[in-house]
Each structure stands twice: as C-alpha cells, then as structure tokens.
Design an enzyme around this catalytic site. Structure first.
Site, PDB file in Angstrom:
ATOM      1  CG  ASP A 210     -35.166  -7.905   8.291  1.00 45.37           C
ATOM      2  OD1 ASP A 210     -36.098  -9.031   7.538  1.00 45.37           O
ATOM      3  OD2 ASP A 210     -34.606  -8.271   9.553  1.00 45.37           O
ATOM      4  CG  ASP A 212     -34.685  -8.358  14.431  1.00 43.88           C
ATOM      5  OD1 ASP A 212     -35.837  -8.504  14.666  1.00 43.88           O
ATOM      6  OD2 ASP A 212     -34.619  -8.590  15.915  1.00 43.88           O
TER       7      ASP A 212
HETATM    8  N1  LIG Z   1     -37.306  -8.264  11.525  1.00 45.47           N
HETATM    9  C1  LIG Z   1     -37.985  -9.717  11.393  1.00 45.47           C
HETATM   10  N2  LIG Z   1     -38.806 -10.177  13.112  1.00 45.47           N
HETATM   11  C2  LIG Z   1     -39.962 -11.056  12.406  1.00 45.47           C
HETATM   12  N3  LIG Z   1     -40.091 -11.443  11.365  1.00 45.47           N
HETATM   13  C3  LIG Z   1     -39.267 -11.000  10.399  1.00 45.47           C
HETATM   14  N4  LIG Z   1     -39.889 -10.825   8.910  1.00 45.47           N
HETATM   15  C4  LIG Z   1     -38.499 -10.493   8.397  1.00 45.47           C
HETATM   16  N5  LIG Z   1     -38.192  -9.933   8.841  1.00 45.47           N
HETATM   17  C5  LIG Z   1     -38.660 -10.304  10.173  1.00 45.47           C
END
Ligand SMILES: Nc1ncnc2[nH]cnc12
Ligand SMILES: CSC[C@H]1O[C@H](OP(=O)(O)O)[C@H](O)[C@@H]1O
Length: 291
Positions: A210, A212
């Site tokens: 992703d 974030d």
């Molecule tokens: N955006 C994110 N923040 C923290 N841990 C994660 N693991 C997978 N995506 C994450």
C-alpha cells in the site's frame, strides 16, 4: 566453511512455505520464552532451511507481542546462519508501488515497547548496527528476486513504528518528507538488532502492499486491501525463497561483512564481573564468545 542453514521469517499473510523435503514442525525452547510458533525445518536443494511465521499460524501475535528475542534465539539455537525477513510494508515512494519488493538496507527505529537486547546488567554488550543488514545476503535476495521476474528495488529505509494502528496523515508525511523513509512496517525492529547481537546475517525483503496514507490518489490504509495485495503476490515470495539455496550454497565462508563476528569486540563486562545467570541465558546467542 560451515554448513548453511537459511531461516525465513514470514510476515503477515505468510504462515508456511512449501517444497521443503523432510518437512517437520519443531518446538524450540529458549531462555526468552516461547517463539511465535513451532519452526518448520527441512531441506531445499540440499540446503538446510527453517521457517518461522512471525505472528504465529493463525496470526495471533501483534507487532508488539511478537517474542523477538525467543524467535532469534530459537533460530540461532537450531543452527541457522542467515535470516531473511519477508514483510508487508507501506510505501512512501511513488516508484515503490504495491506488488514491488524492496531489499531494505537501513532502519529508523520508532518502536518503544519491546525488549531490544539479549544483554543486560551482569553482561553488557554494544554491537554496531550502522549497517544493520548483510550485503552478501541482500545480494542473494536481490538476485533471487530479479531471477524470479519481480520488480525489485535495491536499498531502502524502513521506518519501524510501534503500531498496531497505522500512521496518522501528519506522521506519514513527516516520515516521508522530513525523515526520508522509503517504506513503513511494524516488525523489523528490534528483530534486525537482535539478529546482529546473535551474529546472524540478516536481510529484509519488503513486499509493498500500500501507499500508507500520504498519497493523494490512494485512500487510507486498509488491512483487507493489504491482504489482497499480499495474496496476489504470494507466488513471487515463494519463488524468491525457492531460489535462495542455490544462490547461497550448502556451505558458507565467513561473512565478509563480519555479521557472524559482531560480538568480537562488543562485550564490555569483564569475565570476573559477569553474572553467571545472565551468561547462562546467552548460551545460544553468545556462546561463541562466552562459552
Ligand atoms: N502502511 C503500513 N504501515 C505500517 N505497517 C504496514 N504493513 C503494511 N502496510 C503498512
Ligand atoms: C497486515 S498489515 C500490518 C502488519 O503487517 C506487517 O507485518 P509483517 O512485517 O510481519 O509482515 C506490519 O509490520 C504489521 O505488523
């Protein structure tokens, strides 16, 4: 030359690996409590392997409750020489897109609620983690990823947050713009520091799931989406792991980066001042120096 034993610590969505010969789950007791789960042992292309699901099968451990010391001790105790972490991560870089892999070479440790060292009063040690991952092992991971046709980025800074909540938008922007982190996750610290104390080569393979929360064209982080991306990329991870034995070989020369000798000049407490109970707990991790 010493026998290689490759450990894989599987992160979220990775609870076993297939293709091992003589595969069996073994329980390993440690002075630091129980590891996250039993360890799946076996061989792949004639090389000893060990697989540990970081959160346990069924995903029972939070990033904070993962027994990091027990995990690293258990891997060392059964003869592992190299540890490869495979982790789900958010990305702070447009070009590190979901589905890509990043071979991490630096960390910013923002975790606050975890045991971060095997040492303590009665036996004090200070290892260097200026270069917290092993370049030789990272080379093998990069080659394995490229050979598997994965879009892989070599080098990246992993921001380890405590969690379990994802970051606020302000935090996400600060980590990306001011701190220049490349990816974010919740588990590689203190794992990497403990691996160094245990004189294990450590490499970290981040699977981007992703963007974030900083990215204007993507919404908030959502676990369902993360798991969908992970599942869609599971074959890539499996393919990468399957290529490691051939690249690393069944016998290893000493690490040219001294990961396997990290304690050589690190222990400060003089032999006569060491607490025997503390020393006893270090039998696997530091037996080479204290035994
Ligand atoms: N955006 C994110 N923040 C923290 N841990 C994660 N693991 C997978 N995506 C994450
Ligand atoms: C399932 S999203 C958050 C969770 O996933 C990552 O775990 P791991 O590093 O073990 O793959 C992240 O660090 C969080 O623990």
């Amino acid at each position: 030359m010493t026998p290689t034993r490759i450990a894989v610590i599987g992160g979220s969505g990775i609870y076993e690996i297939d293709g091992l010969e003589d595969a069996k789950w073994v329980q390993v007791a440690t002075p630091w409590g129980k590891p996250s789960d039993q360890i799946l042992t076996g061989t792949l292309d004639g090389v000893e392997m060990a697989f540990l699901p970081r959160h346990g099968r069924g995903h029972v451990h939070t990033p904070t409750s993962v027994p990091y010391r027990a995990n690293i001790d258990a891997l060392k105790r059964i003869g592992c020489t190299d540890v490869i972490s495979v982790s789900a991560c958010g990305s702070f870089r447009e070009e590190m897109a979901p589905g890509d892999f990043v071979i991490i070479d630096q960390f910013i440790d923002r975790t606050v609620n975890r045991d971060k060292t095997f040492f303590g009063p009665g036996c004090v040690a200070h290892v260097s983690v200026a270069h917290p991952t092993c370049p030789r092992l990272s080379d093998a991971c990069e080659t394995a990823a490229r050979d598997a046709g994965i879009n892989v980025h070599r080098g990246g800074t992993y921001l380890a947050m405590e969690g379990p909540q994802f970051s606020t938008l302000a935090e996400s922007r600060m980590y990306r713009e001011s701190w220049c982190a490349d990816v974010i996750g919740m588990t590689n610290m203190p794992e990497a520091k403990l691996a160094r104390e245990a004189e294990l080569c450590y490499a970290s393979v981040a699977m981007i799931t992703d963007y974030d929360s900083w990215h204007p064209d993507h919404g908030e982080v959502d676990v369902t989406q993360i798991i969908a991306t992970l599942t869609g990329n599971a074959d890539k991870g499996r393919n990468l792991v399957a290529r490691l034995p051939a690249l690393l070989g069944a016998e290893r020369a000493p690490c040219p980066h001294f990961c396997d000798r990290a304690l050589e000049y690190a222990i400060m407490t003089s032999p006569e001042a060491r607490d025997p109970d503390v020393v006893a707990k270090l039998d696997a991790v530091a037996g080479r120096m204290l035994g």
